[in-house]
Enzyme design. Sequence first.
Site, PDB file in Angstrom:
ATOM      1  N   PHE A 221      32.109  31.458  38.974  1.00 24.33           N
ATOM      2  CA  PHE A 221      32.311  32.496  37.958  1.00 24.33           C
ATOM      3  C   PHE A 221      33.812  32.651  37.725  1.00 24.33           C
ATOM      4  CE2 PHE A 221      33.210  36.756  36.471  1.00 24.33           C
ATOM      5  CZ  PHE A 221      32.257  36.948  35.483  1.00 24.33           C
ATOM      6  N   ASP A 329      41.263  30.180  41.531  1.00 26.20           N
ATOM      7  CA  ASP A 329      40.898  31.489  40.990  1.00 26.20           C
ATOM      8  C   ASP A 329      40.768  32.474  42.153  1.00 26.20           C
ATOM      9  OD1 ASP A 329      39.684  33.732  39.986  1.00 26.20           O
ATOM     10  OD2 ASP A 329      38.114  32.672  38.880  1.00 26.20           O
ATOM     11  N   LYS A 360      41.847  42.168  39.680  1.00 22.89           N
ATOM     12  CA  LYS A 360      41.094  43.086  40.541  1.00 22.89           C
ATOM     13  C   LYS A 360      42.000  43.900  41.466  1.00 22.89           C
ATOM     14  CE  LYS A 360      36.558  40.928  40.224  1.00 22.89           C
ATOM     15  NZ  LYS A 360      35.796  42.045  39.666  1.00 22.89           N
ATOM     16  N   THR A 384      50.255  40.815  22.576  1.00 22.90           N
ATOM     17  CA  THR A 384      51.109  41.972  22.315  1.00 22.90           C
ATOM     18  C   THR A 384      51.719  42.536  23.591  1.00 22.90           C
ATOM     19  OG1 THR A 384      49.864  42.606  20.337  1.00 22.90           O
ATOM     20  CG2 THR A 384      51.164  44.325  21.396  1.00 22.90           C
TER      21      THR A 384
END
Length: 416
Positions: A221, A329, A360, A384
């Site tokens: 994931f 990851d 997280k 931005t």
Amino acid sequence: MLSRGVNVSVSSLTKVSLVRTAARFYSKTGIPQPKTRTPAFQGEPSAPSVKTAIPGPESKRLSEQLNKLQDPRAAHFFADYSKSKGNYVVDADGNTLLDIYCQISSLPVGYNNPVLLQAAKSDEWATMAINRPALGIMPPISWPDLLKRSFMKVAPPGFLQVFTAMCGSCANECAIKAVFMHHQHRERGGAPFSPEELSSCLKNLPPGSPKLAILSFEKGFHGRTLGTLSTTRSKAIHKLDIPSFDWPAAPFPHLKYPLDNPENQDYNKKEEKRCLDEVDRLIRTWHIPVAGVIVEPIQAEGGDNHASPEFFRGLRELTLKHKIAMIVDEVQTGVCATGKFWAHEHWNLSTPPDIVTFSKKMQAAGYYHNFDLRPSETYRNFNTWLGDPLRALELAAIVKEIKQWYQRRVRGNLPL
């Protein structure tokens, strides 16, 4: 236990088991065992207290209100964060629950940590809260120093640069983009973009929009944005109805336990070799060039799946052999979740990964990299805000709290 393992009450038996497990951990690793119990926050409950069914009547009433404005179906209950302390979350009905779900593994040092509360009262926090800067074009004068005392204070070994983003999904999305940009920059030998590349990319056609792939793993994931969904393989509900890229997925090792059983050791060694052989085959034979590999140190969303350090060392050697990038990851595993600040530190790689992504428990998001993964032109990996300096301030306070706790409880009150 509530659905999805959100909160649990710890029984006396469980407490004894946790104490015994901790004792075994310290005896096996040689890490000095804390001399005293971790102190509770002032006002932290001593035990859970459940007064109503969960969700209770007040949570149900709030859910009905929310339903008129927003989809509430994933919410388990409504929390009263002003009353939550330390490891305990209090819901709208006054139930006090031991929280081991930790806001989808994103709560690093407990609810209403006094160190963070004190930091949040500073003028620096107030300024960043009401004057949110577009960091890419007009960073605040404190930004270089803030990067040093937050992100770079805990940078994985071997990394000198950090890219800041908004969430775990966009951290991985931007990391994948960086890998593709680096791959194509190398392919063109550092030359400027050709007129054909400049025109064809606006039509979503090669050579400006090249056919490239990222290899991920079954059950992995990596997020829910359009690009990361093509690397996510954990649950169908995440991917249904969304177009995806034609990218390969390799098997992730399915180990047998206990790991010290001789028969299991033989099986696990063969299983990891099988998976690495398949990674090698897919990189060599996939009909689209594979520019990089993305992998979690522990597959969390996909089922708590582990592999040995030898597996990850083998994976790193394959990426070096094929001259492609390795993205680790650490969105779920970063920030001390495995006994080290970063889980991949356990692997003892021959050379660091090319990119390490985070979010997280860091409160902020982004990825670590080095100068070779910086795009050749500006405004390419860009948006931005490019992160949030308020969250960088929070991370600086979290890092300080973790280091102070470690020094107080494990190293015996060493000076900061």
